[in-house]
Scaffold this active site. Sequence first.
Site, PDB file in Angstrom:
ATOM      1  N   ASP A   1      -8.568  -3.521   9.776  1.00 59.48           N
ATOM      2  CA  ASP A   1      -7.205  -3.942   9.493  1.00 59.48           C
ATOM      3  C   ASP A   1      -6.410  -3.727  10.792  1.00 59.48           C
ATOM      4  O   ASP A   1      -6.911  -3.183  11.772  1.00 59.48           O
ATOM      5  CB  ASP A   1      -6.615  -3.163   8.314  1.00 59.48           C
ATOM      6  CG  ASP A   1      -5.436  -3.912   7.688  1.00 59.48           C
ATOM      7  OD1 ASP A   1      -4.941  -4.865   8.325  1.00 59.48           O
ATOM      8  OD2 ASP A   1      -5.017  -3.556   6.573  1.00 59.48           O
TER       9      ASP A   1
HETATM   10  C1  BGC Z   1      -2.449  -5.745   6.348  1.00 58.09           C
HETATM   11  C2  BGC Z   1      -3.550  -6.725   6.035  1.00 58.09           C
HETATM   12  C3  BGC Z   1      -3.335  -8.015   6.774  1.00 58.09           C
HETATM   13  C4  BGC Z   1      -3.226  -7.723   8.256  1.00 58.09           C
HETATM   14  C5  BGC Z   1      -3.060  -8.957   9.100  1.00 58.09           C
HETATM   15  C6  BGC Z   1      -2.190  -5.622   7.828  1.00 58.09           C
HETATM   16  O1  BGC Z   1      -1.039  -4.896   8.088  1.00 58.09           O
HETATM   17  O2  BGC Z   1      -2.781  -4.486   5.814  1.00 58.09           O
HETATM   18  O3  BGC Z   1      -3.610  -6.940   4.660  1.00 58.09           O
HETATM   19  O4  BGC Z   1      -4.391  -8.906   6.510  1.00 58.09           O
HETATM   20  O5  BGC Z   1      -2.115  -6.883   8.464  1.00 58.09           O
HETATM   21  O6  BGC Z   1      -1.826  -9.532   8.952  1.00 58.09           O
END
Ligand code: BGC
Length: 765
Positions: free
Chosen positions: A290
Site C-alpha cells: 500500500d
Molecule cells: C489506500 C489504498 C489505495 C492506495 C492508492 C492508500 O492510501 O490505503 O486503498 O489503493 O492508497 O491510492
Amino acid sequence: MKIVQKLLMVILLLATIHTNAQTGNDALANTKMKHFIDALMKKMTIDEKIGQLNLPGSGDIVTGQASNSDIGKKIKEGSVGGLFNIKSIAKIRAVQKVAVEETRLKIPLIFGMDVIHGYQTTFPIPLALSCTWDMDAIKQSARIAATEASADGICWTFSPMVDICRDPRWGRIAEGAGEDPYLGSQIAKAMVQGYQDNDLRKNTSIMACVKHFAMYGAAEAGRDYNTTDMSHLTMYNTYLPPYKAAIDAGAGSVMASFNEVDGIPATGNKWLLTDVLRKQWGFKGFVVTDYTGINEMIEHGMGDLQKVSALAMNAGVDMDMVGEGFLTTLKKSLKEGKVTMQQIDNACRLILEAKYKLGLFDNPYKYCDEQRAKTEIYTPANLKVARAIATESFVLLKNNNNVLPLKKSGTIALIGPLADTKSNMPGTWSVATDLDKSISVRQGLENAVGSQAKILYAKGSNLDADSVLEANETMFSRSLNRDNRSAEELKKEALDIAAQADVIVAAVGESSEMSGESSSRSDIRIPKTQRELIKALVKTGKPVVLVLFAGRPLALKWENENVPAILNVWFGGSQAGNAIADVLFGDINPSGKLTTTFPQNIGQVPLYYSHKNTGRPLPEGKWFQKFRSNYLDVSNDPLYPFGFGLSYTHFEYSNLKLSSNTLSSNGKITVTATLKNTGDKDGTEVAQLYTRQMVGSITRPVKELKGFERVFLKAGESKTISFSIQPEDLKFYNSQLKFVAEPGAFKVFVGGNSRDVLEAGFTLK
Ligand code: BGC
C-alpha cells in the site's frame, strides 16, 4: 441407453475435450510467455529489474501523505514499472510513449487506479453495493467500471477491497462488503470476475488487486492504520476467507495492508505474504505494497529504510508503491547479501508477467483507444444501470403507518444539508468521476414529480459544526459546502417551508468525507447540528422521512424511536438523486438488506450477528441478568440486525422443511420454506439461510450465513424457496487450522434477516 443419457455423455465428452484443449492452450501460452520474459530479463541490468518494482504515484490524484518527484526522468532511466492514479488517455499515452520509445528496453508501464465503485459512472459505495445481495448486479458494476477505466488508459484497479469489518467507527467500513465472511467471499469473487472478465487479454478487462491483505478491517478501536491483533482461528474463519475467494477467482494482484499481523507489519510479514498467500493458497500473481507501506515500517519500529525494504522483499513483496525503498536500497542489500538476486528476479518476472498477460507488450497503447474513450465512458446505458443498482442498495429501516411511498402530489418540504449537493452523492473513493455531474436529491425529486407536486427546499443546517471537518474546512470543502447563516436562521427557514408542506423529506447524515480512509469516528450518531434540526422537524407533527446518508452503520436510537420513516441511502453514486426518487415515490420497492449490524449505541461495538455464545449467555427475551454477559445500561440487541431491511410490501416465511434430518459425509440436505408476499405490492425479498453447529471441538458462532437468494414475488404470490446444505458448507478451521466438518447436531435457520427466523435441525453423520 436412453437418448437423454447418450446426449449427456456427448455433452460431457465435448466439455472434457474443451477443457483439455483449454488447459493445452493455457500451457502453450505460459511457455510462450516464459520464453519471452526469459529473453527480456537476460537483457536487463539489475537497475532495470529493480526499476520494474517501483510504482510512483502520478501526482494527478493524490491519495496519501507522500509524493514522488522527477518521474519523467526516472521513467527514461528505466526506474519505473508503472504509475497510478493518472487520469486521461492523452496523459497516459504520452507517458507510455516515453517508456516504449525513450527507454533502453522499451518495457511498457502498467497503469493502476483506485477504481473502487465505478470509474466515471459511479455506483453506490461498496458497503451499499453489498446490501443489494445481488451478485449479478455487483459483477455488472465491476464490468462497467472495467470497461470505462480501460477505455481511458487504465489496466489495473486497486479493488476489490474485501476487509471484513465489525467496527463502524472505522471509516473504511464504507469500502468493504460488511461483517460477514460468506457474503464477503461471494462479493469478492463477483468483483474479480467483473473486472477481469475471465480473460485479461480482452481490451475491456482490467487486472484486479485484492486489498488490503490482511485483517486491515480489525484496526483496534476502529482507528485507521491502528494495530490489529487476533487469533489465527479468527483470521482463518472470519477475516481471511474473502481474500482467498478473490485469489481463487483469479485476482492478478494483491495489496499488502498497513497494519501489523502477529506483531509484524503485513508489508514485511513472510508468514502472510508467502506461507499463506503463495504456499497455502497457490497465488501466482504479484504483491504490491500500500502507499508507502515499506517506509511506514520504520515508524512501526522495524528498522531503517534499507532494513525494512529488505524485510519486504524477503516477505514476498514485489512492487513498492510510492516509497522508493526498493529503488534506493535493494542494490545495496543485494551486495550485502540481505536479499538475493533470485528474489529480485522473481519479483521482476511477476510484474513483467502481469504486463504480458494484459497484452501491453503486444500493444502498449492497447488501453489508449481514443474512440473508446469518447463512446464508452459515462454513457446513458451505464448511468441507467447505476441508477437501477443504487435503488437496490438502499435499506428501508423504518416505515411506520406506510409514510412511504410518497405521493407525487401536494407539497413536499425537502430539507437538509444533503438535499441539494451533488458532490456528496458518489461517496468516498470516487477519484475518476466528475462530482458536479451527479444527481442531487433535489434534482432527483424534481425530475420525478415534474409539475405534479410542489417541492420546497431549505438547507436547514450545515453538515457538521462540531468536528475536525469544520476546523479543516478547506480540506473537506468538497463535502461541507458551508452556509454562513446562523444555525437559528437556517432552522427557521426550514421550519417555514415545513409549515407549508404535507410531508417533510429530511436529507441528513454524514458527508461523503466522513467515511473512507483516515475518517474514523468515535461518535457514530448523525452530527449534532443535524440532530437538532431533525428534532425540530419532528416537533412540527408533520410526517418526516429521513433520507439518511452514511458510509457506516450509524447509531440511530433516537431517530428510530421518533421519526416515522428512515430510508438509508448510503452514497448512491452518479445517479443517487434519481434512484432516491424512484424509491421514495414507490416506482421501485426497496429490497436492500444490511450487511453490517447497526448498534443501539457506540458502547456496544463490536456488535455482530455471528458472535459466540459465551459461558454466560443472556437468556432469550431478557435484556439484563446479573452474572450474565450483558450491560447495565443497554440490551445486547442491535438496533437493526444483520440482514435486516423492510419493503413496501410484507413477506412471510412458513413451512420450513428439511429433506432429511441426517446428513451423510457425501450427502446433501435440501432446505425448503414457503415465502409469501402478503402485502399489496410486488417486491423482492432476500431470503437467508443460516446454520449453527451446536457442539464443536472449538466454540462455534451462534449463527453463520450459508446461503441467500433474491426472490421476486408479485403481491399475494407465494413460492417455495430452496437451499442445499452439504458437509463442505459446514467446514471451518479447527484448532490445528485444519478445514473440517465435525459430526453432530446442527440447527438451520431461514428468514428475512439474522434475527427473525424459522428453525429446524439435523445431524451430520
Ligand atoms: C489506500 C489504498 C489505495 C492506495 C492508492 C492508500 O492510501 O490505503 O486503498 O489503493 O492508497 O491510492
